[in-house]
Motif scaffolding. Structure first.
Motif, PDB file in Angstrom:
ATOM      1  N   TYR A   1      -1.184  -7.578  -9.540  1.00  0.00           N
ATOM      2  CA  TYR A   1      -2.352  -7.423  -8.723  1.00  0.00           C
ATOM      3  C   TYR A   1      -3.347  -6.620  -9.655  1.00  0.00           C
ATOM      4  O   TYR A   1      -2.872  -5.283  -9.872  1.00  0.00           O
ATOM      5  CB  TYR A   1      -1.778  -6.789  -7.574  1.00  0.00           C
ATOM      6  CG  TYR A   1      -0.817  -7.501  -6.622  1.00  0.00           C
ATOM      7  CD1 TYR A   1      -1.752  -8.561  -5.854  1.00  0.00           C
ATOM      8  CD2 TYR A   1       0.431  -7.196  -6.300  1.00  0.00           C
ATOM      9  CE1 TYR A   1      -0.681  -9.311  -4.786  1.00  0.00           C
ATOM     10  CE2 TYR A   1       1.289  -8.128  -5.601  1.00  0.00           C
ATOM     11  CZ  TYR A   1       0.637  -9.038  -4.944  1.00  0.00           C
ATOM     12  OH  TYR A   1       1.462  -9.644  -4.004  1.00  0.00           O
ATOM     13  N   MET A   2      -4.426  -6.984  -9.702  1.00  0.00           N
ATOM     14  CA  MET A   2      -5.415  -6.345 -10.561  1.00  0.00           C
ATOM     15  C   MET A   2      -5.900  -4.869  -9.859  1.00  0.00           C
ATOM     16  O   MET A   2      -5.998  -3.941 -10.436  1.00  0.00           O
ATOM     17  CB  MET A   2      -6.619  -7.139 -10.556  1.00  0.00           C
ATOM     18  CG  MET A   2      -6.482  -8.299 -11.376  1.00  0.00           C
ATOM     19  SD  MET A   2      -5.982  -7.979 -13.149  1.00  0.00           S
ATOM     20  CE  MET A   2      -5.083  -9.256 -13.428  1.00  0.00           C
ATOM     21  N   ASP A   3      -5.931  -4.988  -8.491  1.00  0.00           N
ATOM     22  CA  ASP A   3      -6.293  -3.679  -7.776  1.00  0.00           C
ATOM     23  C   ASP A   3      -5.204  -2.764  -8.017  1.00  0.00           C
ATOM     24  O   ASP A   3      -5.685  -1.875  -8.039  1.00  0.00           O
ATOM     25  CB  ASP A   3      -6.553  -4.070  -6.197  1.00  0.00           C
ATOM     26  CG  ASP A   3      -5.235  -4.586  -5.538  1.00  0.00           C
ATOM     27  OD1 ASP A   3      -4.561  -5.292  -6.125  1.00  0.00           O
ATOM     28  OD2 ASP A   3      -4.991  -4.154  -4.311  1.00  0.00           O
ATOM     29  N   GLU A   4      -4.106  -3.146  -8.108  1.00  0.00           N
ATOM     30  CA  GLU A   4      -2.975  -1.992  -8.502  1.00  0.00           C
ATOM     31  C   GLU A   4      -3.160  -1.530 -10.040  1.00  0.00           C
ATOM     32  O   GLU A   4      -3.018  -0.517 -10.301  1.00  0.00           O
ATOM     33  CB  GLU A   4      -1.563  -2.740  -8.375  1.00  0.00           C
ATOM     34  CG  GLU A   4      -1.161  -2.909  -6.877  1.00  0.00           C
ATOM     35  CD  GLU A   4       0.200  -3.648  -6.669  1.00  0.00           C
ATOM     36  OE1 GLU A   4       0.766  -3.888  -7.793  1.00  0.00           O
ATOM     37  OE2 GLU A   4       0.583  -3.798  -5.520  1.00  0.00           O
ATOM     38  N   ALA A   5      -3.273  -2.418 -11.024  1.00  0.00           N
ATOM     39  CA  ALA A   5      -3.454  -2.234 -12.437  1.00  0.00           C
ATOM     40  C   ALA A   5      -4.593  -1.316 -12.304  1.00  0.00           C
ATOM     41  O   ALA A   5      -4.657  -0.309 -13.290  1.00  0.00           O
ATOM     42  CB  ALA A   5      -3.886  -3.335 -13.186  1.00  0.00           C
TER      43      ALA A   5
ATOM     44  N   LYS B   1       0.761  -1.235   0.061  1.00  0.00           N
ATOM     45  CA  LYS B   1       0.063  -0.009   0.046  1.00  0.00           C
ATOM     46  C   LYS B   1       0.963   1.240  -0.116  1.00  0.00           C
ATOM     47  O   LYS B   1       0.798   1.989  -0.859  1.00  0.00           O
ATOM     48  CB  LYS B   1      -0.786  -0.273   1.269  1.00  0.00           C
ATOM     49  CG  LYS B   1      -1.988   1.106   1.362  1.00  0.00           C
ATOM     50  CD  LYS B   1      -2.889   0.609   2.420  1.00  0.00           C
ATOM     51  CE  LYS B   1      -3.734   2.128   2.783  1.00  0.00           C
ATOM     52  NZ  LYS B   1      -3.186   2.567   4.031  1.00  0.00           N
ATOM     53  N   ASP B   2       2.029   1.393   0.774  1.00  0.00           N
ATOM     54  CA  ASP B   2       2.990   2.438   0.960  1.00  0.00           C
ATOM     55  C   ASP B   2       3.504   2.735  -0.585  1.00  0.00           C
ATOM     56  O   ASP B   2       3.599   3.994  -0.700  1.00  0.00           O
ATOM     57  CB  ASP B   2       3.814   2.354   2.243  1.00  0.00           C
ATOM     58  CG  ASP B   2       3.342   2.545   3.313  1.00  0.00           C
ATOM     59  OD1 ASP B   2       2.231   2.858   3.691  1.00  0.00           O
ATOM     60  OD2 ASP B   2       3.668   1.911   4.406  1.00  0.00           O
ATOM     61  N   VAL B   3       3.829   1.471  -1.018  1.00  0.00           N
ATOM     62  CA  VAL B   3       4.781   1.885  -1.996  1.00  0.00           C
ATOM     63  C   VAL B   3       3.794   2.061  -3.429  1.00  0.00           C
ATOM     64  O   VAL B   3       4.076   3.183  -4.071  1.00  0.00           O
ATOM     65  CB  VAL B   3       5.502   0.335  -2.608  1.00  0.00           C
ATOM     66  CG1 VAL B   3       5.997   0.579  -4.106  1.00  0.00           C
ATOM     67  CG2 VAL B   3       6.588   0.264  -1.590  1.00  0.00           C
ATOM     68  N   MET B   4       2.477   1.514  -3.294  1.00  0.00           N
ATOM     69  CA  MET B   4       1.568   2.122  -4.305  1.00  0.00           C
ATOM     70  C   MET B   4       1.157   3.504  -4.212  1.00  0.00           C
ATOM     71  O   MET B   4       1.017   4.299  -5.295  1.00  0.00           O
ATOM     72  CB  MET B   4       0.459   1.096  -4.296  1.00  0.00           C
ATOM     73  CG  MET B   4       0.247   0.020  -5.146  1.00  0.00           C
ATOM     74  SD  MET B   4       0.947   0.144  -6.818  1.00  0.00           S
ATOM     75  CE  MET B   4      -0.547   1.122  -7.672  1.00  0.00           C
ATOM     76  N   ASN B   5       0.919   4.226  -3.042  1.00  0.00           N
ATOM     77  CA  ASN B   5       0.731   5.418  -2.717  1.00  0.00           C
ATOM     78  C   ASN B   5       1.869   6.144  -3.228  1.00  0.00           C
ATOM     79  O   ASN B   5       1.719   7.322  -3.826  1.00  0.00           O
ATOM     80  CB  ASN B   5       0.410   5.655  -1.253  1.00  0.00           C
ATOM     81  CG  ASN B   5      -0.839   5.082  -0.824  1.00  0.00           C
ATOM     82  OD1 ASN B   5      -1.440   4.976  -1.659  1.00  0.00           O
ATOM     83  ND2 ASN B   5      -0.975   4.792   0.558  1.00  0.00           N
ATOM     84  N   ALA B   6       3.053   5.926  -2.968  1.00  0.00           N
ATOM     85  CA  ALA B   6       4.364   6.656  -3.436  1.00  0.00           C
ATOM     86  C   ALA B   6       4.442   6.533  -4.957  1.00  0.00           C
ATOM     87  O   ALA B   6       4.472   7.695  -5.571  1.00  0.00           O
ATOM     88  CB  ALA B   6       5.585   5.856  -3.009  1.00  0.00           C
TER      89      ALA B   6
END
Ligand code: ADP
Length: 287
Positions: A208-212, A185-190
């Protein structure tokens, strides 16, 4: 700059490994990525995602086809060391394993490593290190030892190290795959912050589909070819074809598809959990 930031034409790649049969792992890939775009690349294992990333950064040289970065043909025969350095500075890469990317024993030295190699003056390096650590939320860890940090923190240091070279684009090759949910989550936010607030072009390989779903656009690779190239909403509509090549759609999108199949009227697209909640709430309010 005129035209797209990255453009490939008829890109193919063949691994010529003496011990195995040569395999064409990328076949005729033509794509464009605009400056400031956030593009996710999806595909099951072995579909060619990492090979594509390595070609865009010239870690590998294509067997056939052309790659233009910032309008420059980086596959041209006369490409020199200077051009190559400029490319590596402008298109950074963050890899999967956080432990393989950190080189120094103190966080701030690690982040300074790239600019030091570029011969940047020390006052400017100091300024950049402070800025990029703040961007990735790691200011308090400047004097820490990287090996004592969590996986997510290490990846944010790796991102800071790339950012310190002032790239125009960063390619993330499954950079969240080895992280726990909080680190992810932290890396995705960055990643989202560098794209949305700083205008850095992001190319993010993920499974990860939620990331895409957070990208502007998704490119789906299947067996070395582009299967789909469109918005998350368009790509996730192709549920059956994606399943046939071993890919799922986000659970929240699948839930909405099932509810529609059962006759529930739900207007609007659903690629994120927030979309899903608002579609269901809207539908309940209308009852
Ligand atoms: P992905 O990132 O989608 O999992 P890759 O680009 O890593 O796919 O790999 C695509 C194909 O190329 C796979 O079949 C893989 O086995 C093969 N491959 C990857 N690296 C090498 C290599 N160094 N030598 C030979 N084949 C390789």
């Amino acid at each position: 700059m005129e035209g797209p930031f990255i453009r490939t034409e008829g890109l193919s790649y063949l691994y010529e490994d003496e011990s195995a049969t040569p395999t064409l792992v990328l076949k005729d890939i033509s794509l464009q990525i605009e400056k400031g775009e956030f593009v996710a690349i999806l595909g099951h294992n072995g579909s060619g995602k990492s090979t594509l990333a390595k070609l865009l950064n010239m870690i590998l040289v294509p067997t056939a086809g052309k790659i233009y970065v910032g309008g420059k043909d980086i596959t041209a025969d006369d490409i020199g060391d200077e051009d190559m350095l400029a490319l590596r500075r402008s298109v950074g890469m963050v890899f999967q394993n956080p432990d393989n990317q950190l080189v120094a024993t103190i966080v701030e030295d690690d982040v300074a490593f790239g600019p030091e190699n570029l011969g940047i003056q020390s006052a400017e390096i100091r300024k950049r290190v402070d800025e990029v650590l703040s961007i990735v939320g790691m200011t308090d860890y400047a004097k820490h030892e990287p090996h004592r940090l969590s996986g997510g923190q290490k990846q944010r240091i790796a991102i800071a190290g790339v950012l310190a070279m002032l790239p125009e684009c960063i390619i993330f090759d499954e950079s969240t795959a080895m992280l726990d949910p909080l680190g992810r989550k932290d890396v995705m936010n960055a990643i989202e912050k560098l794209n949305r607030e700083m205008g850095i072009t992001v190319i993010m390989i993920t499974h990860y589909m939620d990331e895409a779903a957070r990208a502007d656009r998704i490119i789906v690779l299947d067996d070395g070819r582009i299967l789909f190239d469109g918005t998350p909403s368009y790509v996730f509509e192709q549920e059956e074809t994606l399943k046939e090549c071993g890919l799922a759609i986000p659970q929240c999108t699948e839930l909405i598809h099932r509810m529609r199949d059962a006759g529930v009227v739900l207007d609007g697209e659903c690629v994120t959990l927030e979309d899903c909640v608002s579609l269901i709430l809207n539908s309940l309010e209308k009852q």
